[in-house]
Design an enzyme around this catalytic site. Structure first.
Site, PDB file in Angstrom:
ATOM      1  N   CYS A 115       0.818  -1.221   0.000  1.00  0.00           N
ATOM      2  CA  CYS A 115       0.000   0.000   0.000  1.00  0.00           C
ATOM      3  C   CYS A 115       0.850   1.269   0.000  1.00  0.00           C
ATOM      4  O   CYS A 115       0.363   2.345  -0.356  1.00  0.00           O
ATOM      5  CB  CYS A 115      -0.955   0.004   1.183  1.00  0.00           C
ATOM      6  SG  CYS A 115      -2.115  -1.358   1.125  1.00  0.00           S
ATOM      7  N   HIS A 252      -3.141   7.514   2.012  1.00  0.00           N
ATOM      8  CA  HIS A 252      -3.539   6.210   1.470  1.00  0.00           C
ATOM      9  C   HIS A 252      -4.944   5.900   1.975  1.00  0.00           C
ATOM     10  O   HIS A 252      -5.256   6.091   3.161  1.00  0.00           O
ATOM     11  CB  HIS A 252      -2.545   5.140   1.928  1.00  0.00           C
ATOM     12  CG  HIS A 252      -3.040   3.747   1.695  1.00  0.00           C
ATOM     13  ND1 HIS A 252      -3.530   3.344   0.476  1.00  0.00           N
ATOM     14  CD2 HIS A 252      -3.135   2.672   2.525  1.00  0.00           C
ATOM     15  CE1 HIS A 252      -3.904   2.073   0.571  1.00  0.00           C
ATOM     16  NE2 HIS A 252      -3.674   1.644   1.803  1.00  0.00           N
ATOM     17  N   ASN A 282      -9.969   0.003  -0.504  1.00  0.00           N
ATOM     18  CA  ASN A 282      -8.518   0.119  -0.444  1.00  0.00           C
ATOM     19  C   ASN A 282      -7.939  -0.450  -1.740  1.00  0.00           C
ATOM     20  O   ASN A 282      -7.965  -1.658  -1.956  1.00  0.00           O
ATOM     21  CB  ASN A 282      -8.008  -0.650   0.779  1.00  0.00           C
ATOM     22  CG  ASN A 282      -6.498  -0.580   0.929  1.00  0.00           C
ATOM     23  OD1 ASN A 282      -5.791  -0.145   0.029  1.00  0.00           O
ATOM     24  ND2 ASN A 282      -6.014  -1.023   2.080  1.00  0.00           N
TER      25      ASN A 282
HETATM   26  N1  ACO Z   1     -18.791  -8.228   8.353  1.00  0.00           N
HETATM   27  C1  ACO Z   1     -19.327  -8.473   9.556  1.00  0.00           C
HETATM   28  N2  ACO Z   1     -18.621  -8.861  10.629  1.00  0.00           N
HETATM   29  C2  ACO Z   1     -17.287  -8.976  10.466  1.00  0.00           C
HETATM   30  C3  ACO Z   1     -16.656  -8.738   9.240  1.00  0.00           C
HETATM   31  C4  ACO Z   1     -17.451  -8.357   8.148  1.00  0.00           C
HETATM   32  N3  ACO Z   1     -16.949  -8.089   6.924  1.00  0.00           N
HETATM   33  N4  ACO Z   1     -15.338  -8.941   9.390  1.00  0.00           N
HETATM   34  C5  ACO Z   1     -15.125  -9.294  10.673  1.00  0.00           C
HETATM   35  N5  ACO Z   1     -16.315  -9.323  11.319  1.00  0.00           N
HETATM   36  C6  ACO Z   1     -16.574  -9.639  12.713  1.00  0.00           C
HETATM   37  C7  ACO Z   1     -15.488 -10.446  13.350  1.00  0.00           C
HETATM   38  O1  ACO Z   1     -15.643 -11.831  13.062  1.00  0.00           O
HETATM   39  C8  ACO Z   1     -15.706 -10.158  14.796  1.00  0.00           C
HETATM   40  O2  ACO Z   1     -16.768 -10.939  15.274  1.00  0.00           O
HETATM   41  P1  ACO Z   1     -16.696 -11.564  16.747  1.00  0.00           P
HETATM   42  O3  ACO Z   1     -16.615 -10.364  17.672  1.00  0.00           O
HETATM   43  O4  ACO Z   1     -17.971 -12.319  16.817  1.00  0.00           O
HETATM   44  O5  ACO Z   1     -15.462 -12.386  16.772  1.00  0.00           O
HETATM   45  C9  ACO Z   1     -16.175  -8.698  14.791  1.00  0.00           C
HETATM   46  O6  ACO Z   1     -16.615  -8.436  13.456  1.00  0.00           O
HETATM   47  C10 ACO Z   1     -15.089  -7.718  15.131  1.00  0.00           C
HETATM   48  O7  ACO Z   1     -13.952  -8.040  14.371  1.00  0.00           O
HETATM   49  P2  ACO Z   1     -12.650  -7.230  14.516  1.00  0.00           P
HETATM   50  O8  ACO Z   1     -11.607  -7.785  13.595  1.00  0.00           O
HETATM   51  O9  ACO Z   1     -12.336  -7.087  15.956  1.00  0.00           O
HETATM   52  O10 ACO Z   1     -13.132  -5.833  13.950  1.00  0.00           O
HETATM   53  P3  ACO Z   1     -12.410  -4.454  14.006  1.00  0.00           P
HETATM   54  O11 ACO Z   1     -13.221  -3.524  14.785  1.00  0.00           O
HETATM   55  O12 ACO Z   1     -10.958  -4.579  14.371  1.00  0.00           O
HETATM   56  O13 ACO Z   1     -12.496  -4.013  12.498  1.00  0.00           O
HETATM   57  C11 ACO Z   1     -11.116  -3.898  10.547  1.00  0.00           C
HETATM   58  C12 ACO Z   1     -11.881  -4.805  11.487  1.00  0.00           C
HETATM   59  C13 ACO Z   1     -12.087  -3.007   9.811  1.00  0.00           C
HETATM   60  C14 ACO Z   1     -10.351  -4.773   9.519  1.00  0.00           C
HETATM   61  C15 ACO Z   1     -10.136  -3.048  11.371  1.00  0.00           C
HETATM   62  O14 ACO Z   1      -9.361  -3.841  12.210  1.00  0.00           O
HETATM   63  C16 ACO Z   1      -9.236  -2.243  10.501  1.00  0.00           C
HETATM   64  O15 ACO Z   1      -9.659  -1.305   9.879  1.00  0.00           O
HETATM   65  N6  ACO Z   1      -7.936  -2.585  10.453  1.00  0.00           N
HETATM   66  C17 ACO Z   1      -7.022  -1.912   9.591  1.00  0.00           C
HETATM   67  C18 ACO Z   1      -6.804  -2.830   8.464  1.00  0.00           C
HETATM   68  C19 ACO Z   1      -6.617  -2.147   7.162  1.00  0.00           C
HETATM   69  O16 ACO Z   1      -7.133  -1.107   6.850  1.00  0.00           O
HETATM   70  N7  ACO Z   1      -5.852  -2.819   6.328  1.00  0.00           N
HETATM   71  C20 ACO Z   1      -5.640  -2.385   5.023  1.00  0.00           C
HETATM   72  C21 ACO Z   1      -4.341  -2.818   4.563  1.00  0.00           C
HETATM   73  S1  ACO Z   1      -3.079  -2.013   5.455  1.00  0.00           S
HETATM   74  C22 ACO Z   1      -3.209  -0.494   5.034  1.00  0.00           C
HETATM   75  O17 ACO Z   1      -3.514  -0.200   3.935  1.00  0.00           O
HETATM   76  C23 ACO Z   1      -2.942   0.536   6.056  1.00  0.00           C
END
Ligand code: ACO
Length: 325
Positions: A115, A252, A282
């Protein structure tokens, strides 16, 4: 004192034809529009279809940027394509784009920093241009992440999209003061200890497969804001400026919450932040040039303004670039 700066002369973008909404995704995996919007800000993304690849999207963005710069492909002697999703393991997709542009002069190569790829490619092109070895560069970010996603993994497949963006840069002499056009400063970092938090579980040498993207989302989130703000502070210190001097912040486009938290931590007003993540998801190395092109086309970014770019991604890699547009 006379010096050389890389001045941006044009921007271009290209998106696949097919738009996929969150509702459409919720028919494929157990997710919802509400969950995706609340956690990421993403509402829809473009996904590559038949005949659309990193090369075709990158070529279209490159042509648009050349046209915007009022230049021909023969005017370019450096092409750097930032991508983690090349058409082939080799040759570099940049050389496929060079060939499709109908040129043979100069050099074309791919650069892989996930990224952060566009910021790394821009910084690399800037070094070539300011060294005097090359005169005009095409810097392209093009990705088809849809082809490395695990479409059964709801925690990753809802986050990404496909697309391409490009800029044309020209080496120009100037006095090196902050008021003059061009890339003012770039700052790149990497720390390979974080590999396991965001990676692809395949590759030609390790598994002879393409593999799928794997991510510990919470861990990426935890590191992102600190890394982004550190490298922006490096840019501010090098240029002797502060957050209030910035006209546009073009981060980004990974996630609305990371973007907002970074802007807030730096004290950059939210109305100066260019956000396209809701429409593109993304798009990895393509996200910054896509956002730049959108903000130039709609008249927000104007010549003479101070534009700050930042990115963070797999590796981890991260970086910033400060540009007088
Ligand atoms: N739809 C519904 N529920 C979901 C989904 C989905 N697509 N994906 C995960 N869940 C559920 C999980 O299973 C979990 O359920 P549980 O509590 O029953 O176990 C719950 O949602 C919470 O999951 P978390 O992973 O804790 O969710 P979080 O609040 O951390 O959000 C996310 C996830 C959006 C990926 C967040 O961590 C994030 O934004 N991380 C940054 C990642 C990123 O942007 N990466 C891009 C590449 S790197 C970069 O470009 C910077």
């Amino acid at each position: 004192m006379k010096t050389t700066r890389s001045v941006i002369l044009g921007t271009g973008a290209s998106l696949p034809r097919r738009v996929v909404t969150n509702d459409e995704l919720s028919k494929m995996v157990d997710t919802s529009d509400e969950w995706i919007v609340q956690r990421t800000g993403i509402k829809e993304r473009h996904l590559a279809g038949e005949g659309e690849t990193t090369a075709t999207l990158g070529l279209a963005a490159a042509k648009a940027a050349l046209s915007d710069a009022k230049l021909e492909a023969r005017d370019i002697d450096l092409i750097i394509l930032a991508t983690s999703t090349p058409d082939h393991t080799f040759p570099a997709t940049a050389t496929e784009i060079q060939s499709a542009l109908g040129t043979t002069q100069g050099v074309a190569f791919d650069l892989q920093a996930v990224c952060s790829g566009f910021v790394f490619a821009l910084a690399t092109a800037d070094k070539f241009l300011t060294s005097g070895s090359h005169k005009r560069a095409l810097v392209i970010g093009s990705e088809t992440f849809s082809r490395i996603l695990d479409w059964t993994d709801r925690s990753t497949c809802v986050l990404f999209g496909d697309g391409a963006g490009a800029v044309v840069l020209e080496a120009r002499e100037n006095l090196g003061v902050i008021a003059e056009r061009g890339v003012i400063t770039t700052h790149l970092r990497s720390d390979g200890r974080h590999k396991g938090k965001l990676y692809v579980d395949g590759g030609p040498s390790s598994s002879q497969t393409v593999g799928h993207l794997r991510m510990e989302g919470k861990e990426v989130f935890r590191h992102a804001v600190g890394m982004i703000t550190d490298v922006i502070r490096d840019a501010f210190a090098a240029a002797g400026i502060g957050a209030s001097d910035i006209d546009w912040f073009v981060p980004h486009q990974a996630n609305r919450r990371i973007i907002d938290a970074s802007a807030d931590k730096l004290g950059i007003s939210r109305d100066k932040v260019v956000v396209t993540v809701e429409k593109h998801g993304n798009t990895s190395a393509a996200s910054i040039p896509l956002a730049l092109d959108a903000a130039v086309r709609d008249g927000r970014i104007k010549q003479g303004q101070l534009v700050l770019l930042e990115a963070m991604g797999g590796g981890f890699t991260w970086g910033s670039a400060l540009i007088r547009w």
